[in-house]
Design an enzyme around this catalytic site. Structure first.
Site, PDB file in Angstrom:
ATOM      1  N   ASP A  70       0.857  -1.180   0.000  1.00 18.52           N
ATOM      2  CA  ASP A  70       0.000   0.000   0.000  1.00 18.52           C
ATOM      3  C   ASP A  70       0.895   1.232   0.000  1.00 18.52           C
ATOM      4  OD1 ASP A  70      -2.990   0.900   0.634  1.00 18.52           O
ATOM      5  OD2 ASP A  70      -1.636   2.181   1.769  1.00 18.52           O
ATOM      6  N   LEU A  71       0.638   2.171  -0.929  1.00 19.42           N
ATOM      7  CA  LEU A  71       1.417   3.404  -0.974  1.00 19.42           C
ATOM      8  C   LEU A  71       0.898   4.359   0.096  1.00 19.42           C
ATOM      9  CD1 LEU A  71       1.714   4.008  -4.836  1.00 19.42           C
ATOM     10  CD2 LEU A  71       3.189   2.664  -3.330  1.00 19.42           C
ATOM     11  N   ASP A  93      -4.085   2.635  -4.811  1.00 20.02           N
ATOM     12  CA  ASP A  93      -2.639   2.508  -4.624  1.00 20.02           C
ATOM     13  C   ASP A  93      -2.291   1.191  -3.934  1.00 20.02           C
ATOM     14  OD1 ASP A  93      -3.798   3.086  -2.223  1.00 20.02           O
ATOM     15  OD2 ASP A  93      -2.321   4.575  -1.596  1.00 20.02           O
TER      16      ASP A  93
END
Length: 606
Positions: A210-211, A253
């Site tokens: 996960d960004l 993301d």
């Protein structure tokens, strides 16, 4: 024998054959039915659907012939494709100098008659032929020629239909922005890996990525910048992949990697380290602006306690949650053997609030937590096309000197997340009221962090108080959560939505169509509004598949009483196509960019 002829456009023709992805595929009923019909219709012992490859003639369907391909040098069809506009009919092959020495004529099966209709694509390129053959000379009437030509058109229609189905399947299982596998393909890959591992007694590793702070990129720099960041992240991740690993973008993301074939913990941890290192460098946008990228990674392994693929996914989600809570190391491992699946207790949400001393005692629930650091808001309108007026303004966080949302969100930590979420809502309401939003009759849309609302009924009290002070009716407040937002316990988000509805607020799902659950979200959370993801909107005027997908989503919204919003609209073509589909609410640069501490007036297309 005469030399085998080659069409003048052979390179282009071969490319067309391979593009259909039909060579060496299993038999399919629509083609086998055609060859049986052809054999019966023309009283021919042999009927073929044949495709000409570089050095061979391969049979997609064959009736009355035992081999599945022939050397191109002896194939009668090699002569038929040279003149794709015409049928090739040879009443007696022994009487034709091109074939009198052909081993198929002199030896078994002793072919004497051939009639072949080229299979032509839309550009007129001959992929192969529909052919009937016999072991004795015969005449072929004009009526029979027309019937064979008609059947060849039917075969080509089946080939085109098959190809369209493949393209649609690829679209359905591939992320259009990055070219990676999407959530559907990921689910299939991990289920297959799990089954194979069970049979072989091997392990499977799953990495959930996960960004951190990515939503701020879209908010501050626009969806084009966000797309560029995601494509670059996908490119860097792809360079790290090895055989036996599946890399997928699950939406927004969120990414995932399936490692199969018996990976050990050290190998998975080493991959996580390589990912963190690869994403440490900022992404440089086409305009030269650098965007910092950070990632959190959760790692889980299939072991004797992992019941199924769903359990493995839950374990990696739990590890991802753990990684996000860590101050330094950006990856974490699910390593609690007593818990085979993810179980996040309610205390996990209270723990987020415990990081703020006041929040732990719920003192901030009524009065509202103070800003953990200075910030303000920009506003972007959501417009009604039919009324040509503003429906709502979305509040977007900014620094006091106009710094981007990315810069602001980079300062949000586990220790200040509750205070930040609380003060965002109060700041947005107070500033919007000061700028005249109430007098304009517009709604106010605010993003929220599900994990920061450890007890929804209590955590919403400060928002209610701010709205009462501003004299902003509750039904003019919209609260958005992105489809790709980390949701530790789905039932918790459902509870938040229920609390919002009971107080008269309108819950909304942002970036709909990009994330992990798709239409299931509508049934599970029952939002008042959804914002269609930019990926569905971009160039929709030139994409029939996107139009079909959006049309289907709108039909579901209509049935469920959900209001759709087209987000990220940037061209008149997109706008007019979406209007034709029945959408009334729009947001995007075509109408207005976000304005710093102001409510901008939108521009409407003519």
């Amino acid at each position: 024998m005469h030399p085998c002829p080659v069409p003048s456009n052979e390179a282009e023709r071969l490319a067309a054959v391979h593009a259909y992805q039909i060579l060496d595929t299993a038999p399919e009923v629509e083609f086998d039915v055609t060859t049986r019909i052809a054999a019966s219709l023309f009283n021919a012992p042999i009927a073929l659907v044949a495709l000409m490859d570089r050095d061979r003639l391969w049979f997609k369907s064959r009736h009355g012939l035992d081999v599945d391909q022939l050397d191109r040098q002896i194939a009668f069809c090699a002569h038929a494709i040279v003149q794709p506009e015409e049928l090739l009919v040879i009443n007696d092959l022994r009487q034709d100098s091109r074939f009198d020495a052909n081993p198929l004529v002199h030896g078994a099966p002793g072919i004497r008659f051939y009639a072949g209709a080229p299979l032509r694509d839309a550009r007129g390129l001959a992929l192969g032929t529909l052919a009937v053959l016999a072991t004795e000379p015969r005449e072929f009437s004009a009526v029979q020629r027309e019937l064979l030509r008609d059947l060849s058109v039917s075969v080509m229609t089946a080939i085109e239909s098959r190809h369209r189905a493949l393209v649609l399947k690829e679209m359905a299982t591939t992320d259009s922005l990055t070219g990676l596998a999407n959530r559907i393909q990921f689910q299939s890959a991990i289920a297959l890996a799990f089954r194979q591992a069970e049979q072989a007694g091997q392990s499977v590793a799953l990495l959930s990525l996960d960004l951190d702070g990515f939503k701020g990129v879209n908010d501050s720099l626009g969806h084009g910048a966000g797309d560029a960041v995601l494509r670059e992240v996908a490119r860097r991740l792809s360079l790290l992949m090895r055989n036996g690993e599946t890399l997928a973008r699950l939406g927004g993301d969120e990414f995932a990697i399936v490692m199969r074939g018996g990976p050990d913990r050290r190998g998975a941890q080493a991959l996580a380290e390589r990912i963190v290192e690869a994403l440490q460098r900022p992404v440089v946008l086409p305009g030269g602006e650098e965007v910092p990228v950070a990632v959190s990674i959760g790692i889980a392994w299939k072991d004797g306690r992992t019941a199924d693929a769903a359990g493995l996914i839950e374990q990696s989600d739990h590890a991802l949650y753990k990684a996000k809570r860590q101050a330094s190391q950006r990856w974490a491992v699910f390593d609690d053997p007593a818990r085979p699946v993810l179980v996040v207790p309610p205390s996990a949400y209270a723990e987020l609030a415990d990081a703020d001393g006041a929040a732990s005692r719920c003192e901030a629930c009524g009065a509202g937590a103070a800003q953990p650091f200075p910030f303000t808001m920009a506003f972007q309108p959501i417009v009604s096309a039919s009324r040509r007026q503003v429906f709502a303004y979305e509040a977007l966080v900014r620094g006091l000197d106009g710094e981007s949302a990315t810069t602001v969100l980079a300062r949000v930590t586990r220790r200040n997340r509750y205070a930040f979420d609380q003060s965002c809502r109060r700041t947005a309401i107070e500033l919007a009221a000061k700028l005249g939003l109430i007098e304009r009759g517009a709604c106010l849309s605010i993003n929220f962090i599900p994990g920061a609302m450890y007890e929804p009924e209590n955590c919403v009290r400060a928002t209610l108080a701010a709205a009462r002070r501003a004299k902003l009716p509750a039904d003019r407040l919209i609260f958005e959560v992105t489809e790709g937002e980390e949701v530790l316990v789905p039932s918790h988000l459902a509870k938040i939505f229920d609390v919002y509805r009971r107080h008269g607020f309108r819950p909304a799902i942002d970036d709909f169509g990009a994330g992990y659950a798709g239409l299931n979200l509508l049934a599970e959370f029952q939002p008042s509004l959804i914002k269609l993801d930019r990926k569905l909107i971009q160039d929709i005027d030139a994409s029939r598949p996107k139009q079909s997908i959006v049309r289907g989503v709108l039909s579901v919204c209509s049935d469920l009483g959900i209001t759709p919003i087209a987000e990220g609209v940037e061209t008149e073509g997109e706008y007019r196509s979406l209007r034709a589909l029945g959408i009334d609410l729009f947001q995007g640069y075509l109408f207005a960019r976000p304005a710093f501490e102001a409510l901008p007036e939108p521009m409407f297309p003519g």
